[in-house]
Design an enzyme around this catalytic site. Structure first.
Site, PDB file in Angstrom:
ATOM      1  NE  ARG A   1     -12.676  -1.740   5.047  1.00 36.56           N
ATOM      2  CZ  ARG A   1     -13.359  -2.456   4.151  1.00 36.56           C
ATOM      3  NH1 ARG A   1     -13.318  -3.762   4.186  1.00 36.56           N
ATOM      4  NH2 ARG A   1     -14.064  -1.865   3.223  1.00 36.56           N
TER       5      ARG A   1
ATOM      6  CD  GLU B   1      -0.998   2.655   6.796  1.00 32.10           C
ATOM      7  OE1 GLU B   1      -2.130   2.211   7.006  1.00 32.10           O
ATOM      8  OE2 GLU B   1      -0.602   3.737   7.276  1.00 32.10           O
TER       9      GLU B   1
ATOM     10  CB  THR C   1      -4.265  11.112  13.035  1.00 32.59           C
ATOM     11  OG1 THR C   1      -3.253  10.104  13.073  1.00 32.59           O
ATOM     12  CG2 THR C   1      -5.632  10.450  13.027  1.00 32.59           C
TER      13      THR C   1
ATOM     14  CD  GLN D   1      -2.709  -1.094   2.607  1.00 33.75           C
ATOM     15  OE1 GLN D   1      -2.706  -2.123   3.266  1.00 33.75           O
ATOM     16  NE2 GLN D   1      -3.338  -0.010   3.023  1.00 33.75           N
TER      17      GLN D   1
ATOM     18  CG  PHE E   1      -8.301  -5.866   4.019  1.00 37.29           C
ATOM     19  CD1 PHE E   1      -9.493  -5.250   3.640  1.00 37.29           C
ATOM     20  CD2 PHE E   1      -7.926  -7.033   3.373  1.00 37.29           C
ATOM     21  CE1 PHE E   1     -10.293  -5.806   2.639  1.00 37.29           C
ATOM     22  CE2 PHE E   1      -8.716  -7.592   2.378  1.00 37.29           C
ATOM     23  CZ  PHE E   1      -9.903  -6.980   2.014  1.00 37.29           C
TER      24      PHE E   1
ATOM     25  NE  ARG F   1      -7.320   6.992  11.782  1.00 34.89           N
ATOM     26  CZ  ARG F   1      -7.980   7.972  11.167  1.00 34.89           C
ATOM     27  NH1 ARG F   1      -9.237   8.231  11.486  1.00 34.89           N
ATOM     28  NH2 ARG F   1      -7.405   8.687  10.224  1.00 34.89           N
TER      29      ARG F   1
ATOM     30  CD  GLU G   1      -9.341   3.449   7.637  1.00 31.52           C
ATOM     31  OE1 GLU G   1      -9.304   4.674   7.401  1.00 31.52           O
ATOM     32  OE2 GLU G   1      -8.545   2.882   8.394  1.00 31.52           O
TER      33      GLU G   1
ATOM     34  CB  ALA H   1      -5.891   7.434   6.367  1.00 30.25           C
TER      35      ALA H   1
END
Ligand code: LUZ
Ligand code: MOS
Length: 774
Positions: free
Chosen positions: A360, A250, A458, A215, A246, A328, A730, A527
């Site tokens: 996710r 990442e 974030t 990702q 998912f 988060r 998400e 995100a």
């Protein structure tokens, strides 16, 4: 909006599908997907002589490596070479946020499955055989598997963080009701259909090209450069597409790509490293398990006045993305509710599990589960329905979140009341009640689940993207962005944007692979922001090109630019069609030596966050929605099914209704799996027990709800979203939390002495025990 229409569930479903087919474009990948022609890493053409690799990993969760004997493995016919940390020319370091994670273990191992060496051979089979011949002697050290134990021992990733609003200490004294409790939510395996994998090939002059199922292509490029001691321009990363991410790709697609590149660096030959399912499950991190404690206080009329919560995040053996995920959790600790006095704290606890990572929702769902549990407990103790408490505490316009952002264009109440009206909640509740009265061994439970999810990374500095748009001289268009297509349909959305701006047929637009040489310094596709960020950059680039084309048309037709529009591949002047078509216009632009390429940059405006104060405006906007979940529990067996999930979801003004509905349904079922049946299990030695698809169950067609209806909330959309079409990746996952409480309510209907537990997933074993315990 469907207001109070009492047609049957089936009718609704059908009309929804018809609407979708009419108004949405087909996913551009559907054709090659169903024919098996889509190209993943493992489908990329490989050079003659390509080597294959497998990872030798730690067979213990914590210990000192006393000795490793590779001699038998190295002697196996077909084994080319075995690489360890000693072969790393740069840093043996892959930590992104905190540099605490080696690519290969040196003296110590910190989790079961931690990579120690890369075995490279002529075939994957030979490499696997060689792996069995490696002998390792480990002096075992104490193993920590739970967050609580890590906290007791002072084992942390970093310092804890707290968000504060108002004054909880003072406020609790004025509360009519105060409840305390604890909750647990387990991890979750990403279970992308395509396992982790990469393919590295040598180019000229020591340059290396990596094809990765990631990702985050830039993270792969940057980390490979760091480990190999090269500059970034010597590493090219290309991503064709992903068979699911998912969040699991990442950050954690990186090590495999870097390992393949390391072998290529030394061997000057292509190397392929694709994990099989067992290796992938054992070596990679998952959603973070959370152990949490809360205290919640209410006024007499059930307003939440104060909420204190402490989250213990089981981060695993290295930071990975844990600090960002912890953050988060704090952002979403009050879900869709306004709470005037909040104190939330999160500890990232270091354990001997594989480093847990993005999944996710990114910590948001874990935070939301706790406040929903607190509300369920309070409702039970006070003797009211959780729905009453949820409803009167929903966010309203201009309410303040604990992190200082003021809620705007709030749809919490709107989606809640739309769900109640549209699906006739009163009737549903009555049906459940009557069913429970007339059935002994089957009980139904109903729960509502409102969601509020903030859109933006974030970490403010990550919210940017670029698009490179070429119009070729024949009028066809090629677009490169940082967006990684992982099944979510982002390529279709980007294609729609270009086709719409130029008003050309979609067949004229091609979305290129994601490649670091075409679009550099990118944030990962994560995100829920990929379509917003890359779509806005694409929109900008296309609009600049359009403007330039209008200049050319205006000169050519000798009319003022303002009178010109492009429509259906023709130039119109004052709304009248001319003879000048798209192809001719492009040809003229080329002949005039005007650039047919544009590169645009988009950075989300208005967002900011001050970590020293833990206050700011981190999110471009929020996504809202409300789901109604109905479960039926078999009270003899502890098994359950879901009758229905009905939701009103805030898509903004959806630009691709079919794709968005797919995201919503997929997210919902994935969230239900996390809450109900997906059970990750490690033994006390830190060994993964749920290490195969026979022992780790995700929802299949039989366990998914019998009926799902997700209808769009009617809103004006939001300017910060691409074409007012809100992020959808998400948020719908969190509707799945309602599944836990629907089952719990069914248990309550059977066993009035049941003492509520908040320990997810709600597996049939736990249901059975709850039915017969007090
Ligand atoms: N990744 C990240 C994410 O780096 N920052 C985020 O805020 C985020 N949120 C959701 C999913 N991935
Ligand atoms: Mo993610 S959890 O990669 O948006």
């Amino acid at each position: 909006m469907h207001k109070n229409k009492s047609h049957s569930a089936l009718d609704l479903k059908k009309s929804q599908v018809e609407v979708s087919l009419k108004q949405s474009v087909k996913n551009i990948d559907s054709y090659t997907h169903v024919r098996g022609e889509s190209l993943y890493v493992d489908d990329v053409n490989v050079r003659q002589g390509t080597f294959h690799a497998v990872v030798f990993d730690s067979p213990k969760a914590h210990g000192k490596i006393k000795s490793i004997d590779y001699s038998k493995a190295e002697a196996l016919d077909g084994v080319e070479r075995i690489f360890t940390y000693k072969d790393i020319p740069g840093d043996n370091q892959i930590g992104g946020i905190i540099p605490d994670e080696p690519l290969f273990a040196e003296e110590e191992v910190h989790f079961w499955g931690m990579p120690i060496a890369l075995i490279v051979a002529k075939t994957e089979l030979i490499a696997r055989q060689a792996r069995r011949l490696v002998k390792i002697d480990i002096e075992e050290l104490p193993v920590i598997t739970t967050a609580k134990e890590a906290k007791e021992k002072g084992s942390f990733i970093n310092a804890p963080r707290s968000f504060k609003l108002g004054n909880t200490d003072k406020e609790f004294k004025d509360c009519e009701y105060v409840f305390e409790g604890e909750t647990f939510s387990n991890g979750q395996e990403q279970l992308y259909i395509e396992a982790q994998g990469s393919y590295a090939e040598p180019l000229e002059n020591g340059n290396i090209k990596i094809t990765s199922s990631t990702q985050g292509p830039t993270a792969v490029q940057k980390t490979a450069a760091r480990v190999l001691g090269l500059s970034m321009h010597k590493i090219e990363v290309d991503v064709t597409r992903l068979g699911g991410g998912f969040g699991g790709k990442e950050d954690q697609a990186t090590p495999w790509a870097v390992m393949a590149a390391l072998a290529t660096y030394h061997l000057n030959q292509s190397v392929k490293l694709i994990l099989n399912r067992h290796d992938d499950l054992r070596m990679t991190g998952k959603r973070h398990p959370y152990e949490s404690t809360y205290k919640i206080g209410f006024s007499k009329d059930l307003k939440i006045l104060a909420y204190e919560v402490e989250f213990l995040q089981n981060s695993g053996a290295a930071a990975d993305l844990s600090p960002a995920i912890a953050e988060r959790t704090l952002f979403h600790s009050t879900n869709s509710y306004f709470v005037p006095h909040v104190k939330s704290t999160v500890y990232s606890c270091k354990t001997n599990l594989p480093p847990n990572t993005a999944f996710r929702g990114f910590g948001g769902p874990q935070g939301m589960f706790v406040i929903e549990s607190a509300i369920a407990k309070a409702a039970h103790e006070i003797g009211v329905s959780a729905r009453e408490i949820q409803e009167i505490n929903l966010l309203q316009e201009n309410d303040e979140f604990s992190y200082g952002q003021i809620a705007k264009q709030v749809e919490a109440q709107n989606s809640w009341h739309s769900a109640k009206d549209t699906f006739n909640l009163k009737e549903l509740e009555k049906e459940v009640e009557e069913f429970n009265k007339s059935n002994k061994s089957l009980k139904k439970g109903l729960a509502l689940m409102p969601i509020t999810f903030g859109i933006s990374f974030t970490n403010t500095q990550m919210n940017h993207a670029r698009a490179l748009v070429h119009i070729y001289q024949d009028g066809s268009v090629g677009i490169s962005t940082a967006a990684v297509e992982m099944g979510q349909g982002v390529n279709t959305k980007i294609l729609q944007i270009a086709a719409q701006v130029f008003s050309i047929d979609k067949s004229k637009v091609k979305i290129e692979t994601t490649n670091t040489t075409r679009v550099a310094n990118t944030s990962p596709s994560a995100a829920s922001s990929t379509a917003d960020l890359n779509g806005k950059a694409t929109l900008k680039a296309c609009e600049i090109l359009l403007d330039r084309l209008k200049d050319v048309a205006s000169e050519d037709l000798k009319v003022s630019k303002e009178t010109i529009i492009l429509k259906d591949e023709f130039v119109y002047v004052n709304a009248k069609k001319t003879d000048l078509n798209w192809e001719a216009l492009i040809f003229k632009t080329m002949a005039k030596r005007v650039a047919l390429t544009e590169n645009a940059h988009y950075a989300t405006p208005k967002i900011h966050f001050d970590k020293t104060k833990e206050k700011g405006h981190p999110f471009a906007y929020h996504v809202y929605g409300t789901a109604i979940v109905i479960a039926t529990v078999d009270c003899l067996r502890g098994t359950y099914t879901f009758d229905t999930v009905k939701a009103i979801h805030d898509y903004g003004k959806s630009m691709s209704e079919g794709i968005d509905l797919g995201q919503a349904e997929g997210g919902l079922v994935q969230g239900m799996g996390w809450m109900t049946m997906e059970e990750i299990a490690y033994d006390i030695n830190g060994r993964l027990l749920s290490n195969a698809l026979s022992t780790y169950k995700v929802p299949d067609v039989f366990s998914a709800p019998k009926n799902i209806e997700i209808l769009p909330l009617e809103t004006q959309g939001n300017e910060m979203a691409i074409l007012k079409s809100k992020a959808v990746g998400e948020p719908p996952l969190m509707y799945g939390i309602g599944a836990y409480f629907a089952i719990q309510n069914a248990i309550k209907a059977f066993n009035p002495n049941y003492k509520l537990k908040f320990h997810a997933p709600m597996t049939p074993e736990k249901v059975l025990m709850s039915l017969y315990s007090n």
